[in-house]
Design an enzyme around this catalytic site. Structure first.
Site, PDB file in Angstrom:
ATOM      1  N   HIS A  51       0.825  -1.204   0.000  1.00 34.90           N
ATOM      2  CA  HIS A  51       0.000   0.000   0.000  1.00 34.90           C
ATOM      3  C   HIS A  51       0.860   1.256   0.000  1.00 34.90           C
ATOM      4  CE1 HIS A  51      -3.916  -2.007   1.618  1.00 34.90           C
ATOM      5  NE2 HIS A  51      -3.419  -2.612   0.552  1.00 34.90           N
ATOM      6  N   GLU A 107       0.721   3.939   1.833  1.00 37.18           N
ATOM      7  CA  GLU A 107       1.129   4.350   3.177  1.00 37.18           C
ATOM      8  C   GLU A 107       2.293   3.481   3.662  1.00 37.18           C
ATOM      9  OE1 GLU A 107      -3.374   4.835   2.706  1.00 37.18           O
ATOM     10  OE2 GLU A 107      -1.896   3.302   2.227  1.00 37.18           O
ATOM     11  N   CYS A 134      -6.395   1.915   5.217  1.00 33.54           N
ATOM     12  CA  CYS A 134      -7.110   0.705   5.598  1.00 33.54           C
ATOM     13  C   CYS A 134      -6.765   0.317   7.037  1.00 33.54           C
ATOM     14  CB  CYS A 134      -6.761  -0.429   4.631  1.00 33.54           C
ATOM     15  SG  CYS A 134      -5.086  -1.085   4.843  1.00 33.54           S
ATOM     16  N   CYS A 163      -2.939  -0.544   7.449  1.00 30.94           N
ATOM     17  CA  CYS A 163      -2.087   0.646   7.367  1.00 30.94           C
ATOM     18  C   CYS A 163      -2.292   1.547   8.579  1.00 30.94           C
ATOM     19  CB  CYS A 163      -2.353   1.413   6.073  1.00 30.94           C
ATOM     20  SG  CYS A 163      -1.670   0.579   4.610  1.00 30.94           S
TER      21      CYS A 163
END
Length: 176
Positions: A83, A85, A111, A114
């Site tokens: 991801h 992040e 999410c 994260c």
């Protein structure tokens, strides 16, 4: 001569996160993220497969290649994508840059996973452009509890995203 309005910090940094997002290579949401410390960008990240691996759009991720089999927000444990992040945190770590006290600007609300990683890295708070909801309603309370732990809070940014139909999978799937 009319004066040009200078963007506030949230709009400025989100615009940069949107530019970072242009490199995203995922069949799902396409996300860009930046970490800011003391009004300086210290790291960037976008989502896609790990470095030197086949990209999602070329069939590199089995989960992305079989999107009809996996609901949005599920089966991340078999997804090989990193991801945005996570990539921002990992890039900072790779170059020995501390993330404590940073602020994240992400084109999508982080999410569940994260969110935990950002908390563990002592990120102070974050701003996001597009909302994300955990797919299981019974876990929404836990998700909200985790997000409430950011000392500087969680803030939506109201900014026009001319590429939202490309970036947000639910909009793309609706044909919006």
């Amino acid at each position: 001569m009319s004066e040009r309005k200078r963007p506030d910090r949230a709009d400025y940094y989100m615009g940069i996160a949107m530019a970072v997002r242009a490199r995203a290579d995922c069949m799902g949401n396409r996300v860009g993220a930046i970490l800011v410390l003391n009004d300086r960008i210290i790291s960037t990240g976008y989502n896609g497969t790990p470095a030197n691996m086949t990209n999602c759009t070329a069939g590199g991720c089995p989960r992305c290649a079989q999107r009809e089999r996996y609901e949005s927000g599920r089966a991340y444990d078999i997804c090989i994508c990193v991801h945005a992040e996570q990539n921002a945190l990992l890039a900072a770590a790779r170059f020995g840059i501390a993330t404590e006290g940073t602020t994240l600007y992400s084109t999508m609300r982080p999410c569940f996973g994260c969110t935990k990683e950002l908390l563990q890295a002592n990120v102070s708070g974050f701003f996001y452009l597009h909302d994300w909801h955990y797919p299981e309603s019974e876990m929404e309370e836990t998700y909200q509890y985790l997000q409430a732990q950011f000392a500087d809070g969680v803030h939506p940014v109201d900014l026009v995203d001319k590429e939202e139909n490309w970036a947000v999978s639910s909009l793309r799937e609706q044909g919006s």
